[in-house]
Structures are given as structure tokens and as C-alpha cells.
Design a protein around this motif. Structure first.
Motif, PDB file in Angstrom:
ATOM      1  N   UNK A  93      50.193 -24.202 -26.851  1.00 23.78           N
ATOM      2  CA  UNK A  93      51.321 -23.272 -26.740  1.00 23.78           C
ATOM      3  C   UNK A  93      52.292 -23.655 -27.839  1.00 23.78           C
ATOM      4  N   UNK A  94      52.648 -22.700 -28.708  1.00 21.99           N
ATOM      5  CA  UNK A  94      53.422 -23.077 -29.888  1.00 21.99           C
ATOM      6  C   UNK A  94      54.226 -21.896 -30.423  1.00 21.99           C
ATOM      7  N   UNK A  95      55.173 -22.240 -31.283  1.00 21.53           N
ATOM      8  CA  UNK A  95      56.031 -21.249 -31.930  1.00 21.53           C
ATOM      9  C   UNK A  95      56.308 -21.715 -33.360  1.00 21.53           C
ATOM     10  N   UNK A  96      56.231 -20.799 -34.306  1.00 20.98           N
ATOM     11  CA  UNK A  96      56.435 -21.122 -35.724  1.00 20.98           C
ATOM     12  C   UNK A  96      57.802 -20.600 -36.163  1.00 20.98           C
ATOM     13  N   UNK A  97      58.610 -21.491 -36.786  1.00 15.49           N
ATOM     14  CA  UNK A  97      59.970 -21.154 -37.204  1.00 15.49           C
ATOM     15  C   UNK A  97      60.223 -21.715 -38.598  1.00 15.49           C
ATOM     16  N   UNK A  98      61.339 -21.349 -39.187  1.00 24.42           N
ATOM     17  CA  UNK A  98      61.756 -21.890 -40.480  1.00 24.42           C
ATOM     18  C   UNK A  98      63.052 -22.688 -40.292  1.00 24.42           C
ATOM     19  N   UNK A  99      63.069 -23.913 -40.810  1.00 21.52           N
ATOM     20  CA  UNK A  99      64.244 -24.776 -40.706  1.00 21.52           C
ATOM     21  C   UNK A  99      64.673 -25.244 -42.092  1.00 21.52           C
ATOM     22  N   UNK A 100      65.973 -25.373 -42.284  1.00 18.72           N
ATOM     23  CA  UNK A 100      66.502 -25.884 -43.545  1.00 18.72           C
ATOM     24  C   UNK A 100      66.479 -27.408 -43.546  1.00 18.72           C
ATOM     25  N   UNK A 105      57.731 -24.599 -39.997  1.00 19.60           N
ATOM     26  CA  UNK A 105      57.210 -25.630 -39.092  1.00 19.60           C
ATOM     27  C   UNK A 105      56.764 -24.978 -37.789  1.00 19.60           C
ATOM     28  N   UNK A 106      55.887 -25.681 -37.079  1.00 17.44           N
ATOM     29  CA  UNK A 106      55.398 -25.221 -35.780  1.00 17.44           C
ATOM     30  C   UNK A 106      55.666 -26.296 -34.747  1.00 17.44           C
ATOM     31  N   UNK A 107      56.197 -25.871 -33.601  1.00 15.47           N
ATOM     32  CA  UNK A 107      56.515 -26.815 -32.527  1.00 15.47           C
ATOM     33  C   UNK A 107      55.857 -26.366 -31.242  1.00 15.47           C
ATOM     34  N   UNK A 108      55.556 -27.318 -30.386  1.00 14.42           N
ATOM     35  CA  UNK A 108      54.979 -26.971 -29.097  1.00 14.42           C
ATOM     36  C   UNK A 108      54.110 -28.065 -28.531  1.00 14.42           C
ATOM     37  N   UNK A 109      53.079 -27.661 -27.743  1.00 20.18           N
ATOM     38  CA  UNK A 109      52.271 -28.608 -26.987  1.00 20.18           C
ATOM     39  C   UNK A 109      50.787 -28.306 -27.172  1.00 20.18           C
ATOM     40  N   UNK A 110      50.026 -29.371 -27.278  1.00 17.82           N
ATOM     41  CA  UNK A 110      48.577 -29.301 -27.178  1.00 17.82           C
ATOM     42  C   UNK A 110      48.193 -30.113 -25.947  1.00 17.82           C
ATOM     43  N   UNK A 111      47.463 -29.489 -25.003  1.00 18.55           N
ATOM     44  CA  UNK A 111      47.232 -30.126 -23.704  1.00 18.55           C
ATOM     45  C   UNK A 111      45.748 -30.055 -23.348  1.00 18.55           C
ATOM     46  N   UNK A 112      45.260 -31.151 -22.813  1.00 20.22           N
ATOM     47  CA  UNK A 112      43.903 -31.180 -22.257  1.00 20.22           C
ATOM     48  C   UNK A 112      43.996 -31.394 -20.752  1.00 20.22           C
ATOM     49  N   UNK A 113      43.434 -30.452 -19.986  1.00 28.43           N
ATOM     50  CA  UNK A 113      43.358 -30.539 -18.523  1.00 28.43           C
ATOM     51  C   UNK A 113      41.929 -30.958 -18.182  1.00 28.43           C
ATOM     52  N   UNK A 114      41.725 -32.175 -17.669  1.00 28.17           N
ATOM     53  CA  UNK A 114      40.360 -32.687 -17.532  1.00 28.17           C
ATOM     54  C   UNK A 114      39.523 -32.015 -16.452  1.00 28.17           C
ATOM     55  N   UNK A 115      40.135 -31.499 -15.392  1.00 28.00           N
ATOM     56  CA  UNK A 115      39.313 -30.909 -14.337  1.00 28.00           C
ATOM     57  C   UNK A 115      40.165 -30.467 -13.181  1.00 28.00           C
TER      58      UNK A 115
END
Length: 399
Positions: free
Chosen positions: A299-306, A372-382
Motif C-alpha cells: 500500500x503506497x502513495x507517490x508524492x514530490x518533496x523539496x 518519492x514513494x511512501x507506505x508499507x510492504x506487508x507479508x501475512x503468513x497465514x
């Protein structure tokens, strides 16, 4: 017989005078004229004000017009100063700075008339403060310094009682320099029309004791008001998170964020990543609760930062099971997989086997304007694994 009595009386007086003289130098003021002691008037309202490598003597001459000289002794009378006096018809004020190295001093003040007859001694203590005292001075600690609307607000921790105020210099939105004083009793201070990201200079002032005549200052401390830029930069940042679909059930789609298709594992793979829990949260969970999980769901969002210094924070009200999560910000338009996070992010945090409850914060810096892109990468095992995210916050800390 009468002569004998006269001589005995005279001998007693001589003995008494010798005895009194031998007791102490403090009794030198006694003069016997027809058996009555006389002495010069004292200096009234004597004080030795503490100062910066000095002690300042003050006093008043009010009663005795015959006073012509005042002597000040210290260091067991090894050191002294003399003030020659020209009395006026009213009250005369004495003021004398005495340069002295740091320390506590016991002073004696004796006044003399034009015949050299002394007064009784007035004893007082004075303190000179120096480098050792200054080493212990500190600026009042700041609990929070953040821009709110057009102003910056400082929230303070308790100040030292011997520090009457903190002097604050800052630049306003018109480029004008402003100065305000924060009293020790103030819990917060408002800097009106504060120029975003400009330096704030703070300096605490001290009066070491109630007699102090000099004010001491700390070194100037510089700070910048942090600025919450979440809503300027991030869409749908949470508290609550909004859903994108028109459904009314527990599971839905997350509005304004991008996500990989593997997190859509609820309601027959038509929803996921958002639920009605806590009025609206990012919600990642094993399929239909008891089913399989997924790997590297994003889940992520891409934005521009100075260019600047930043912090990125999120809050989770809980989890269940053993999810592994990557919270990150990376250059470009995507997030890496969890196993590839090292070297491919500007900043990140990995939590394994759950442990994601509470606040999580990462810091990063940009030298130029970047996508830049911010957010989460998640692994749900079961099965029986879930993970909530309630809100995300982006702060700029400085340029």
C-alpha cells in the motif's frame, strides 16, 4: 580613706577599659567621655548585591551628618576599600562595584567621622558569580515547537525558578525580526506570523539569587518550528482512513492510495486493505480470517518533496498473528519488497513476527526536489493474522 576609694575606682575604670580593648578590634569604636561611650552613625540598608565577577555594595546615609569616610573590609580584613564621603543635607546613596573572583565573601562596613571615631560594624555576605556558575546554566527545555496555521507555538517544560524569562528572536512572514519574552510561569508561547522554516533564537536569562544586580545569559540556542505537512502532501492520511467504494459492509477499498492486487483477499477477492474497524483503518488480514495470507502486499502513495529534513510516522492500534511489515520511503514510484529494503530506501523500519502496535517513526533527508514513494510492504503468513494502520503523518523538520 577618701583617696584610697578614689584610686580604687580609677584602677577599676582603667582595668575595664583595658579589658574591653583587649577583647576584640570590634570594640575600637568605644570612646569614654565622662564614662559615656560615643560612636559614629552606621550606614543604613547595607547590601552586597551578587554580580558577574563582582559584588556591588549599596547603602544609605540617613542619620549622622558627621560621617566623612566609609571603610569596607573582607577576607578577614586583609582586603579593604575606602569611600570618602561629602554629606548633603538629605539622604545620601552609596553605590560601589567591587571586582572579585568567583566566591562567597563576608564583608564588614565601618563608618568614621571627621575625628576618626568609628561606628559599630555592619556585617553582610555577598557572592560573586563567574565561569563555574555559568557552566551550569541551560536554556529552558522545549516540549514541542510546531507551526500551527500562520503562527509557531512553543510548549515548554518547567523552567528554573532563578530564570525569569527566555528571550526569543524570530523572523515573521514580512521578513521583520521580532522579539518576545517567555516568562518562567508561561506554559506556552505563540510566535505570531512565523516565517516557515526560519531560525528561532532562544536565550534564557538568570538571576542567581534575590540580591543579584547582574543578569546572566545562556548561549543562544537555535531551533526551527516543525511543520506538519501531511495534508498538503498526502491524500487520505487517516484517522480515519476513507474508503473508495460505495459498499456498506466491513471490507472495502482504500481511497487515494495505490496497492497491489494480492491485498484484495476479502469478499471473494473484491475488497481488502480497508475495513470499518476503528471508524476506518488500513486493514490487512489473512483471507476470510482463517485462510491463506499473502507475500509482499503493498500500500503506497507517490508524492514530490523539496529539499529538506523530514520525519514520517504512523500509528497502529494493534495486530494479531505474525505479520512482517516494511514501513519505508524510497525514491521513485514504488516500494521494494521486504527482502530488498536495504539500500533501496531513503529510510525504513522492518517489524518481524508482528510487534507493530504503537507509533513508528523514520527520518530522512533530501538534498534536492525528489519524487518519492511512501507506505508499507506487508507479508501475512497465514490464517488468523491481521494488522491495523490508523494514520500516517509527514513532518518537515528543517531545510
Amino acid at each position: 580613706m577618701k583617696n584610697t576609694i578614689k584610686f580604687l575606682w580609677l584602677g577599676y575604670i582603667i582595668f575595664l577599659c583595658c579589658k574591653l580593648t583587649s577583647c576584640s578590634d570590634m570594640d575600637d569604636y568605644l570612646k569614654y567621655l565622662d564614662g559615656v561611650p560615643t560612636y559614629t552613625g552606621i550606614v543604613d540598608s547595607v547590601n552586597f548585591h551578587s554580580g558577574d565577577e563582582r559584588v556591588v555594595f549599596t547603602g544609605l546615609l540617613t542619620s549622622d551628618p558627621k560621617i566623612r569616610q566609609v571603610k569596607i573590609f573582607w577576607n578577614n580584613r586583609k582586603d579593604s576599600l575606602i569611600l570618602n564621603i561629602n554629606r548633603t543635607s538629605g539622604v545620601d546613596t552609596l553605590f560601589l562595584p567591587i571586582p572579585l573572583k568567583e566566591g562567597r565573601y563576608n564583608f564588614e562596613v565601618i563608618s568614621f567621622d571627621d575625628k576618626g571615631i568609628p561606628s559599630i560594624t555592619v556585617a553582610k555576605t555577598g557572592i560573586s558569580y563567574g565561569s563555574e556558575y555559568k557552566k551550569g546554566l541551560y536554556n529552558r527545555p522545549i516540549k514541542k515547537l510546531e507551526k500551527e496555521g500562520n503562527d509557531a507555538v512553543i510548549e515548554w517544560y518547567n523552567g528554573d525558578e532563578s530564570s525569569p524569562f527566555v528571550k526569543i528572536d524570530y523572523e515573521d512572514t514580512d521578513g521583520q525580526l521580532r522579539t518576545v519574552k517567555a516568562l518562567t510561569s508561561d506554559e506556552s508561547t505563540i510566535l505570531e506570523n512565523y516565517k516557515s522554516m526560519s531560525l528561532i533564537k532562544l536565550q534564557a536569562y538568570y538571576l542567581p539569587d534575590e540580591t543579584a544586580i547582574d543578569t546572566f545569559k545562556t548561549l543562544v540556542e537555535e531551533a526551527v518550528a516543525l511543520e506538519n505537512i501531511t495534508h498538503q502532501c498526502i491524500m487520505n492520511p487517516g484517522d480515519p482512513f476513507l474508503r473508495a467504494d460505495n459498499g456498506s459492509g466491513k471490507w472495502g477499498l482504500l481511497k487515494d492510495w495505490q496497492y497491489t492486487s494480492n491485498i484484495l483477499n476479502q469478499n471473494g477477492n473484491t475488497a481488502g486493505g480497508w475495513s470499518t474497524d476503528a471508524n476506518g483503518v488500513i486493514h490487512l488480514e489473512s483471507k476470510d480470517w482463517g485462510g491463506p495470507g499473502f507475500t509482499n502486499g503493498k500500500i503506497y502513495q507517490t508524492i514530490t518533496l523539496s529539499a529538506g529534513k523530514y520525519s514520517l510516522e504512523y500509528y497502529s492500534d494493534g495486530f494479531g498473528g505474525n505479520a512482517t511489515s516494511l514501513f519505508a520511503i524510497a525514491k521513485g514510484s514504488t516500494l521494494p519488497d521486504i527482502e530488498n529494503a536495504e539500500g533501496n530506501t531513503l529510510a525504513h523500519e522492518i517489524r518481524e513476527n508482528g510487534g507493530v502496535s504503537g507509533n513508528h517513526k523514520i527520518y530522512f533527508e533530501l538534498e534536492d526536489t525528489e519524487t518519492v514513494t511512501l507506505g508499507w510492504t506487508v507479508t501475512i503468513p497465514g490464517s488468523n493474522t491481521w494488522y491495523h494502520i490508523n494514520w500516517v503523518k509527514l513532518m518537515i523538520l528543517g531545510l
